[in-house]
Design a protein around this motif. Structure first.
Motif, short mmCIF file in Angstrom:
data_model
loop_
_atom_site.label_atom_id
_atom_site.label_comp_id
_atom_site.label_asym_id
_atom_site.label_seq_id
_atom_site.Cartn_x
_atom_site.Cartn_y
_atom_site.Cartn_z
N SER A 65 14.09 80.34 40.98
CA SER A 65 14.52 80.36 39.71
C SER A 65 15.10 81.88 39.52
O SER A 65 16.06 81.89 39.87
CB SER A 65 13.23 80.14 38.80
N THR A 66 14.67 82.54 38.55
CA THR A 66 15.37 83.87 38.06
C THR A 66 14.93 85.01 39.01
O THR A 66 15.44 86.41 38.84
CB THR A 66 14.90 84.04 36.80
N GLY A 67 14.13 84.75 40.15
CA GLY A 67 14.06 85.98 41.07
C GLY A 67 12.73 86.61 40.78
O GLY A 67 12.57 87.72 41.89
N THR A 68 11.83 86.29 39.94
CA THR A 68 10.53 87.16 39.70
C THR A 68 9.81 87.31 41.05
O THR A 68 9.17 88.26 41.42
CB THR A 68 9.73 86.35 38.71
N THR A 69 9.72 86.10 41.93
CA THR A 69 8.88 86.12 43.05
C THR A 69 9.56 87.07 44.13
O THR A 69 8.79 87.99 44.93
CB THR A 69 8.84 84.84 43.57
N MET A 70 10.81 87.22 44.13
CA MET A 70 11.31 87.91 45.19
C MET A 70 11.39 89.60 44.83
O MET A 70 11.04 90.26 45.57
CB MET A 70 12.86 87.58 45.42
N ILE A 71 11.55 89.50 43.65
CA ILE A 71 11.19 91.13 43.04
C ILE A 71 10.01 91.49 43.34
O ILE A 71 9.73 92.73 43.71
CB ILE A 71 11.68 91.02 41.70
N GLY A 72 8.99 90.67 43.08
CA GLY A 72 7.40 91.10 43.49
C GLY A 72 7.22 91.56 44.90
O GLY A 72 6.89 92.25 45.31
N MET A 73 7.67 90.52 45.86
CA MET A 73 7.46 90.68 47.15
C MET A 73 8.19 91.89 47.60
O MET A 73 8.09 92.37 48.66
CB MET A 73 8.15 89.28 47.94
N ASN A 74 9.38 92.41 47.03
CA ASN A 74 10.25 93.33 47.19
C ASN A 74 9.51 94.73 47.17
O ASN A 74 9.70 95.48 48.01
CB ASN A 74 11.40 93.54 46.39
N THR A 75 8.33 95.07 46.53
CA THR A 75 7.79 96.21 46.21
C THR A 75 6.59 96.08 47.46
O THR A 75 6.14 97.27 47.75
CB THR A 75 6.89 96.06 44.85
N MET A 76 6.25 94.87 48.13
CA MET A 76 5.38 94.81 49.35
C MET A 76 5.70 94.87 50.60
O MET A 76 5.29 95.18 51.72
CB MET A 76 4.09 94.00 48.95
N VAL A 77 6.79 93.93 50.83
CA VAL A 77 7.21 93.49 52.19
C VAL A 77 8.33 94.51 52.53
O VAL A 77 8.99 95.09 51.94
CB VAL A 77 8.13 92.13 51.90
#
Length: 242
Positions: A65-77
């Motif tokens: 979708s609009t990338g919310t999950t990737m942005i969240g994972m970006n902070t921890m992965v």
């Protein structure tokens, strides 16, 4: 973010829900007001992903979708791990690309416009996320998709599945739906908005029971399957490939 008023006015000719430009523009507000504990679910997804992503492997977000999950994972992965986002809506991917740029993404990533129920290539995956995505895949394609996911994952890899579900007992199912619509009312959706969206989603979003979802995961070959989130008719499941 733009306020979701997509179903605010009466629609003369109802049609099936589609993730077009109009929905993409208000999607972030829509999902935050429509999915209980959405922000906490995203934090949990990121935490789980960080524990299973390894250098050299890939992290997939199917139905990004609009990338919310990737942005969240970006902070921890770890930043040396590549993300792959796949969605069949070009309008959603445009919004996703814009949000990733605004978030200052420095990791490698790829956005692919494709239907995940067809033969999308999945390889070298340590983490695969299906956040409120499987429910939109036609039931006849779900088992095959999960098998393709399993086959494309590395040993020890994790599938993180968040879904709207049906209750095991129809009596509770009716109650949970009532509680869910009360939640939407508390988030300022009108009766017209609730009813029109329900009608638009009727033939598009097809939920399964929790037992049906876990059964499909086990049939695909996942050795370990655990519930990590539950709110009435929403659930989060993590499944591990042995």
């Amino acid at each position: 973010m733009p306020e979701d008023q997509f179903f605010k006015d009466e629609i003369k000719k109802p049609a099936d829900f589609k993730f077009g430009a109009g929905v993409a523009n208000v999607f972030d507000d829509m999902v935050n007001r429509s999915v209980p504990y959405y922000g906490e679910m995203q934090r949990m997804i990121a935490e789980l992903a960080a524990d299973h992503a390894k250098t050299g492997g890939l992290v997939y977000d199917l139905g990004c979708s609009t990338g919310t999950t990737m942005i969240g994972m970006n902070t921890m992965v770890s930043n040396d791990i590549k993300f792959v986002g796949i969605d069949d809506s070009s309008e959603m991917l445009k919004k996703c690309e814009s949000k990733l740029q605004e978030a200052g993404f420095t990791r490698k990533y790829e956005l692919v416009c494709a239907d995940i129920s067809s033969n999308v290539e999945i390889t070298n995956a340590d983490v695969i996320v299906l956040c409120l995505t499987m429910q939109f895949v036609r039931p006849m394609h779900r088992a095959r998709l999960l098998q393709r996911i399993f086959d494309g994952m590395n040993p020890g890899g994790a599938l993180i599945l968040v879904e709207k579900i049906l209750a095991e007992d129809s009596h509770f199912n009716r109650d949970f739906i009532t509680y869910y619509y009360n939640y939407k009312r508390r988030n300022s959706y009108s009766e017209l908005e609730i009813s029109q969206k329900r009608e638009a989603l009727e033939n598009v979003l097809i939920p399964y029971k929790l037992s049906e979802n876990t059964g499909m995961l086990k049939d695909a070959g996942f050795a370990h399957c655990e519930l990590f989130f539950k709110w009435y008719n929403f659930t989060g499941i993590i499944a591990i490939k042995k």
